[in-house]
Motif scaffolding. Structure first.
Motif, PDB file in Angstrom:
ATOM      1  N   UNK A 488       0.826  -1.206   0.000  1.00  0.00           N
ATOM      2  CA  UNK A 488       0.000   0.000   0.000  1.00  0.00           C
ATOM      3  C   UNK A 488       0.861   1.258   0.000  1.00  0.00           C
ATOM      4  N   UNK A 489       1.942   1.240   0.772  1.00  0.00           N
ATOM      5  CA  UNK A 489       2.837   2.393   0.816  1.00  0.00           C
ATOM      6  C   UNK A 489       3.503   2.625  -0.534  1.00  0.00           C
ATOM      7  N   UNK A 490       3.884   1.537  -1.194  1.00  0.00           N
ATOM      8  CA  UNK A 490       4.608   1.657  -2.464  1.00  0.00           C
ATOM      9  C   UNK A 490       3.757   2.288  -3.560  1.00  0.00           C
ATOM     10  N   UNK A 491       2.434   2.195  -3.461  1.00  0.00           N
ATOM     11  CA  UNK A 491       1.545   2.743  -4.484  1.00  0.00           C
ATOM     12  C   UNK A 491       1.320   4.240  -4.325  1.00  0.00           C
ATOM     13  N   UNK A 492       1.769   4.806  -3.202  1.00  0.00           N
ATOM     14  CA  UNK A 492       1.621   6.239  -2.949  1.00  0.00           C
ATOM     15  C   UNK A 492       2.784   7.011  -3.586  1.00  0.00           C
TER      16      UNK A 492
END
Length: 833
Positions: A488-492
């Motif tokens: 989820x963090x990587x998609x930000x």
């Protein structure tokens, strides 16, 4: 009759006739005649004044109404000077039967018929119902048929098939009021005569139970092209009755009763199931077909195309809905076996492995998922036991383990976690979202937790099938370890991501867990406005609230969690494939709500994939040696994060930098599909590792177009060498000229044989041409049409095989194609057997 009854009856007669004759045969009604006062009617007595009266009523007063009374019986025709006038008008009689005849508006020649069925006419509501059905052209048999219709409660369409449907419905309810009334009215002999005429039904003890047994037995034989007691018309009747929504419960009850006959079970047991494909008169037929089909798939004695064709043929049968999940389970088992037989699971590099997975290997995960989904839905583990065991073994050993053992060899040679031609997950925002921001376009980004590639392909296919939508599917390489917080963090939008000691992830020093933290990051990075929202909150918004959301933000991240929510919990992990299907449906609902705002662009992706094996995990799947180290941040079934992790032959160790992460720590991941032992968590559903199922993620780019882009497949008829119908049946081969694809959709047709006046003269069939096979032979289907008795009326005439297309969203049809035939049945077909 009293005077008032006489008056009422005469008034009804004068509504239809100008002149009414009254012969007082018993010479006891003169007083009633003399007392009558009928407004607008002149009363005359015939006694020896026939010529004078004839002149008056025809010449002097041609518009006046007359009641002509004669005290005594009607004279012989040769002595009746007024016979022509009488025949052109009507006669009144004061007896009960004659009153009925007069009330019904029938001619005097029907008096014997009414006398025969006087019990029918004794009840006024029955008379009124019959009168509403009568017309001037009715003969004796037509009137009796209408009496039957009234007896069974049919106030319209007095047809034998409708009468029988009502009587069969009564039989199924174990009642006999209607058939008893028919017997009381002396109409039962006529009913059985009609049944003999139409169906060839004869019996030493005729009755509805006897008839229905004969009907099922005969139609079963007729469908197998064997000798039968009844005619082809019985087969047409059974098909119509079976397919009637209003009579479906009746058919099923009586079918179940007949199917208890041990002789039927013995006969089915000895049949080749291929000969039963078009028969659906008993549940036993579906059970026989499924049992044999399962065995053939198990033994690999049937091709995937032939299996699909058989299931396609069964789709329109009566009990398919009840057995559809079993049929679909068999279908996907067959597809899985065929695809695995073709699969070469070797690869040369990360790029090669990802490319092969996205092109073909994902299908094996998809077929396995759908097989398990339908197995769970049908709850027939005993029937499917052998197939379940075979598919589970093939999936676990021949595919999942073999594939990821080969993939692990590539992983073992990998230093930096990247594939040159595949975008890594931390590049999602810059490579996809940023393109819409540059052009000031609004975009919804749907992130579904654990939406692995093969499920994404399902969604892309369904979106592509929608009118005016295009959906492009690309692979993306997950970050490692492949777990929710990092994904989820990587998609930000961010520069660097770091796993913290508590297992949570920060990007550029900012927390990323939760909607609020993610909204802050999006809002800060996107000048035109960015925010995050949970899918359940998004779906609850009304249109005005949705408009406000996208007016204020050009980029909206919608977080969806169906699959991971089920899979991560030990008690619900076995529902993960059910949740996967729910996820597909819910994502499509989100898409439709978003595009209801007339926006054009959307992206769908995931934080990570997953591994899942439905049956309990074998001990051999657990890593032989546990992963240890000086400091452990996070331990999972598929990875460990910590410092100074020990070398382990069962695991592949990466530094944070090798995985594109910030910080000084290491990540160790069990090799292939191995798990670590961990108390209190499920072992069948896992993620976090490097398997292709965990790290190849979907990115679906959805675009809404301005113009329609859908078409339908073409369907043709393979014509034979002759276009002449010489028997009571016609076999027709239909051919779908191209396979169904995303923008070339299925075509549903209603097919039957019609006269030139568009009257159906055969059984109708509804066909959904949705074959996807590239093999032309697997897009061909043969059907048999049975001509009804109505075909006799158009013998030696041109008839038409009419293909009608169902107008989407309606019950209406429009002509698609028609084919001409000459009906030339032998004269012997006119004789009742």
């Amino acid at each position: 009759m009293n005077l008032e009854q006489v008056k009422q009856t005469l008034n009804r007669l004068f509504e239809r006739h100008r002149i009414v004759f009254w012969y007082d045969t018993n010479q006891d009604l003169r007083g009633e005649f003399e007392s009558l006062d009928l407004p607008g009617v002149t009363k005359l007595e015939l006694q020896n004044k026939q010529y004078q009266i004839k002149y008056r009523i025809l010449r002097e007063e041609p518009k006046q109404k007359f009641l002509l009374y004669h005290q005594g019986p009607q004279p012989e025709d040769s002595d009746n000077w007024l016979l022509d006038v009488q025949l052109a008008n009507t006669t009144f009689s004061a007896d009960k039967v004659s009153m009925f005849v007069a009330e019904l508006g029938l001619r005097p020649e029907f008096i014997p018929l009414v006398q025969e069925h006087a019990e029918f006419c004794n009840v006024k509501p029955r008379r009124e119902a019959l009168k509403a059905l009568l017309n001037k052209e009715d003969n004796h048999n037509a009137i009796r048929t209408k009496m039957l219709a009234v007896c069974v409660g049919k106030k319209t369409e007095p047809r034998l098939d409708h009468i029988l449907e009502e009587l069969l419905s009564e039989l199924a309810q174990d009642r006999d009021e209607k058939i008893s009334l028919i017997q009381d009215c002396h109409l039962d002999e006529f009913l059985y005569q009609r049944m003999e005429r139409h169906f060839g039904y004869t019996s030493g003890m005729p009755g509805m139970r006897d008839f229905v047994i004969t009907l099922f037995r005969s139609c079963y034989a007729l469908s197998l092209e064997e000798d039968a007691e009844l005619t082809q018309e019985a087969l047409v009747f059974l098909k119509r009755w079976k397919d009637s929504l209003s009579h479906k419960p009746t058919f099923e009850i009586l079918s179940e009763e007949y199917a208890k006959d041990p002789a039927l079970k013995r006969d089915l047991q000895e049949r080749d199931f291929q000969t039963l494909i078009e028969i659906d008169y008993f549940k036993l037929v579906d059970q026989k077909i499924l049992a044999d089909l399962i065995q053939h798939v198990l033994e690999r004695t049937i091709s995937v195309g032939e299996c699909a064709r058989i299931i396609w043929n069964r789709r329109t049968t009566h009990w398919f809905g009840e057995y559809s999940d079993i049929y679909e389970a068999v279908n996907y088992a067959s597809k899985f076996i065929a695809e695995l037989d073709l699969a070469d699971l070797t690869m040369q590099s990360l790029n090669d492995g990802i490319e092969k997975y996205q092109n073909t290997w994902y299908l094996l995960d998809q077929f396995y998922r759908k097989f398990i989904y339908h197995v769970r839905a049908c709850k027939q583990n005993t029937l499917l036991k052998g197939l379940i065991e075979q598919i589970e073994n093939l999936y676990a050993n021949n595919f999942l383990l073999a594939l990821n053992d080969n993939w692990q060899k590539i992983i073992d040679q990998t230093v930096a976690w990247e594939a040159p031609s595949v975008i890594r997950q931390d590049g999602f925002f810059d490579n996809w979202v940023q393109e819409y921001i540059k052009h000031n376009n609004k975009v919804a980004v749907i992130i579904s937790d654990a939406l692995r590639f093969e499920i994404g392909q399902d969604i892309a296919t369904q979106i592509e099938q929608e009118n005016r939508y295009s959906a492009t599917l690309e692979p993306m390489l997950s970050m490692l370890p492949s777990y929710t917080q990092l994904g989820m963090a990587s998609l930000l939008p961010h520069e660097q991501a770091k796993i913290m000691e508590n297992g949570l992830v920060e990007v550029d020093g900012q927390k990323t867990s939760g909607k609020e933290n993610r909204s802050k990051i999006l809002s800060k990075a996107i000048d035109t406005g960015g925010t995050a929202i949970r899918s359940e909150d998004f779906l609850s918004l009304n249109k005005e609230q949705l408009s406000d959301l996208f007016r204020e933000h050009n980029v909206v991240y919608i977080y969806h969690n169906q699959i991971d929510a089920a899979g991560d919990a030990l008690k619900t992990e076995e529902r993960v494939f059910d949740a996967s299907q729910d996820a597909v449906n819910e994502i499509l609902a989100i898409m439709k709500k978003y595009y209801g705002l007339s926006y054009t662009y959307a992206l769908i992706t995931a934080d990570h994939g997953f591994l899942y094996q439905h049956r309990p995990i074998d001990e051999s799947v657990y890593a032989a040696v546990d992963i240890t180290g000086d400091q452990i941040y996070l331990r999972n079934r598929r990875f460990v994060v910590g410092k100074s992790l020990d070398e382990n032959p069962s695991a592949k160790k990466f530094s944070a930098q090798e995985l594109g992460l910030a910080g000084e720590y290491e990540i160790s991941i069990p090799k292939s599909i191995n798990r670590l032992r961990l108390k209190g968590s499920g072992s069948r559903y896992v993620h976090g590792g490097t398997s292709l199922q965990e790290v190849v993620l979907p990115v679906i780019t959805v675009h809404k177009k301005r113009t329609s882009d859908l078409g339908s497949v073409d369907v043709d008829v393979i014509t034979s060498s002759t276009s002449i119908i010489t028997t009571g049946q016609l076999s027709v081969a239909f051919y779908q000229t191209e396979p169904v694809s995303a923008k070339l959709q299925a075509r549903t047709l209603r097919v039957g044989i019609y006269s030139k006046d568009k009257e159906l003269i055969s059984n109708p069939e509804e066909l959904n041409f949705d074959f996807t096979s590239d093999n032309p032979r697997e897009r061909e289907v043969k059907l048999r049409f049975v001509l009804s008795r109505k075909a006799d009326d158009v013998n030696n005439q041109t008839v038409y095989l009419l293909l009608e297309e169902i107008v989407p969203g309606t019950a209406q049809t429009r002509e698609y194609k028609s084919f001409t035939y000459q009906l030339r049945r032998s004269f012997t077909s006119d004789f009742d057997l």
